[in-house]
Motif scaffolding. Sequence first.
Motif, PDB file in Angstrom:
ATOM      1  N   ASP A 153      20.138 -50.440 -26.277  1.00  0.00           N
ATOM      2  CA  ASP A 153      19.000 -50.805 -27.113  1.00  0.00           C
ATOM      3  C   ASP A 153      19.028 -49.866 -28.325  1.00  0.00           C
ATOM      4  O   ASP A 153      18.758 -48.666 -28.196  1.00  0.00           O
ATOM      5  N   GLN A 154      19.372 -50.384 -29.472  1.00  0.00           N
ATOM      6  CA  GLN A 154      19.590 -49.551 -30.647  1.00  0.00           C
ATOM      7  C   GLN A 154      18.319 -48.846 -31.122  1.00  0.00           C
ATOM      8  O   GLN A 154      18.392 -47.742 -31.665  1.00  0.00           O
ATOM      9  N   LEU A 155      17.155 -49.426 -30.900  1.00  0.00           N
ATOM     10  CA  LEU A 155      15.909 -48.756 -31.273  1.00  0.00           C
ATOM     11  C   LEU A 155      15.695 -47.522 -30.399  1.00  0.00           C
ATOM     12  O   LEU A 155      15.328 -46.444 -30.892  1.00  0.00           O
ATOM     13  N   SER A 156      15.957 -47.650 -29.104  1.00  0.00           N
ATOM     14  CA  SER A 156      15.839 -46.505 -28.200  1.00  0.00           C
ATOM     15  C   SER A 156      16.854 -45.423 -28.562  1.00  0.00           C
ATOM     16  O   SER A 156      16.537 -44.233 -28.546  1.00  0.00           O
TER      17      SER A 156
ATOM     18  N   GLN B  63      15.829 -34.754 -20.903  1.00  0.00           N
ATOM     19  CA  GLN B  63      16.737 -33.611 -20.944  1.00  0.00           C
ATOM     20  C   GLN B  63      16.618 -32.842 -22.255  1.00  0.00           C
ATOM     21  O   GLN B  63      16.537 -31.608 -22.252  1.00  0.00           O
ATOM     22  N   ILE B  64      16.606 -33.543 -23.374  1.00  0.00           N
ATOM     23  CA  ILE B  64      16.522 -32.849 -24.665  1.00  0.00           C
ATOM     24  C   ILE B  64      15.157 -32.193 -24.824  1.00  0.00           C
ATOM     25  O   ILE B  64      15.040 -31.108 -25.409  1.00  0.00           O
ATOM     26  N   ASP B  65      14.116 -32.803 -24.265  1.00  0.00           N
ATOM     27  CA  ASP B  65      12.793 -32.187 -24.308  1.00  0.00           C
ATOM     28  C   ASP B  65      12.786 -30.901 -23.487  1.00  0.00           C
ATOM     29  O   ASP B  65      12.224 -29.884 -23.921  1.00  0.00           O
ATOM     30  N   TRP B  66      13.441 -30.905 -22.328  1.00  0.00           N
ATOM     31  CA  TRP B  66      13.523 -29.715 -21.496  1.00  0.00           C
ATOM     32  C   TRP B  66      14.295 -28.614 -22.222  1.00  0.00           C
ATOM     33  O   TRP B  66      13.871 -27.452 -22.230  1.00  0.00           O
ATOM     34  N   VAL B  67      15.405 -28.968 -22.836  1.00  0.00           N
ATOM     35  CA  VAL B  67      16.202 -27.999 -23.589  1.00  0.00           C
ATOM     36  C   VAL B  67      15.362 -27.402 -24.717  1.00  0.00           C
ATOM     37  O   VAL B  67      15.355 -26.182 -24.931  1.00  0.00           O
ATOM     38  N   ASP B  68      14.632 -28.248 -25.429  1.00  0.00           N
ATOM     39  CA  ASP B  68      13.789 -27.785 -26.533  1.00  0.00           C
ATOM     40  C   ASP B  68      12.727 -26.803 -26.033  1.00  0.00           C
ATOM     41  O   ASP B  68      12.534 -25.735 -26.617  1.00  0.00           O
ATOM     42  N   SER B  69      12.064 -27.136 -24.937  1.00  0.00           N
ATOM     43  CA  SER B  69      11.016 -26.245 -24.420  1.00  0.00           C
ATOM     44  C   SER B  69      11.612 -24.935 -23.905  1.00  0.00           C
ATOM     45  O   SER B  69      11.028 -23.861 -24.095  1.00  0.00           O
TER      46      SER B  69
ATOM     47  N   GLU C  53      18.021 -48.278 -20.765  1.00  0.00           N
ATOM     48  CA  GLU C  53      16.675 -47.730 -20.879  1.00  0.00           C
ATOM     49  C   GLU C  53      16.512 -46.531 -19.947  1.00  0.00           C
ATOM     50  O   GLU C  53      15.924 -45.526 -20.320  1.00  0.00           O
ATOM     51  N   SER C  54      17.032 -46.642 -18.740  1.00  0.00           N
ATOM     52  CA  SER C  54      16.941 -45.537 -17.792  1.00  0.00           C
ATOM     53  C   SER C  54      17.727 -44.337 -18.297  1.00  0.00           C
ATOM     54  O   SER C  54      17.260 -43.210 -18.235  1.00  0.00           O
ATOM     55  N   LEU C  55      18.917 -44.577 -18.777  1.00  0.00           N
ATOM     56  CA  LEU C  55      19.769 -43.502 -19.278  1.00  0.00           C
ATOM     57  C   LEU C  55      19.127 -42.816 -20.476  1.00  0.00           C
ATOM     58  O   LEU C  55      19.049 -41.593 -20.538  1.00  0.00           O
ATOM     59  N   LEU C  56      18.652 -43.592 -21.423  1.00  0.00           N
ATOM     60  CA  LEU C  56      18.049 -42.993 -22.617  1.00  0.00           C
ATOM     61  C   LEU C  56      16.758 -42.255 -22.287  1.00  0.00           C
ATOM     62  O   LEU C  56      16.475 -41.208 -22.867  1.00  0.00           O
ATOM     63  N   GLY C  57      16.000 -42.770 -21.338  1.00  0.00           N
ATOM     64  CA  GLY C  57      14.794 -42.058 -20.907  1.00  0.00           C
ATOM     65  C   GLY C  57      15.144 -40.711 -20.298  1.00  0.00           C
ATOM     66  O   GLY C  57      14.495 -39.699 -20.571  1.00  0.00           O
ATOM     67  N   ASN C  58      16.184 -40.696 -19.488  1.00  0.00           N
ATOM     68  CA  ASN C  58      16.636 -39.450 -18.882  1.00  0.00           C
ATOM     69  C   ASN C  58      17.156 -38.483 -19.944  1.00  0.00           C
ATOM     70  O   ASN C  58      16.874 -37.282 -19.897  1.00  0.00           O
TER      71      ASN C  58
END
Length: 98
Positions: free
Chosen positions: A77-80, A22-28, A13-18
């Motif tokens: 967590d496959q949903l995450s 990261q992908i949000d930062w790249v997108d912005s 969960e921590s890794l996927l949140g990070n």
Amino acid sequence: MMTYQCHTQAPSESLLGNLCRQIDWVDSQCQLLQGMIQRCVDIPLLQRLQADLVEMKTRATALDQLGRTAAMDQMSDQLSVAFYREVTRRTLNRLSHC
């Protein structure tokens, strides 16, 4: 007296949140760079901005690969992972049009 704090989130969960951050930062950053490129009239600066955009695309591709690897991990967590992959896919789609 020493107190200890317990980390309650699972590592995935921590890794996927990070990764999502990261992908949000790249997108912005890509959206910001695209706006600057459209308004830029200085050739050397334009070339630098375009190189930065290519670097952001490379980062997005690397983040996508991390999501693919996490999808194969049975401990994740496959949903995450699915959520992360969708966010990454949308970012890569936007980047492919520029």
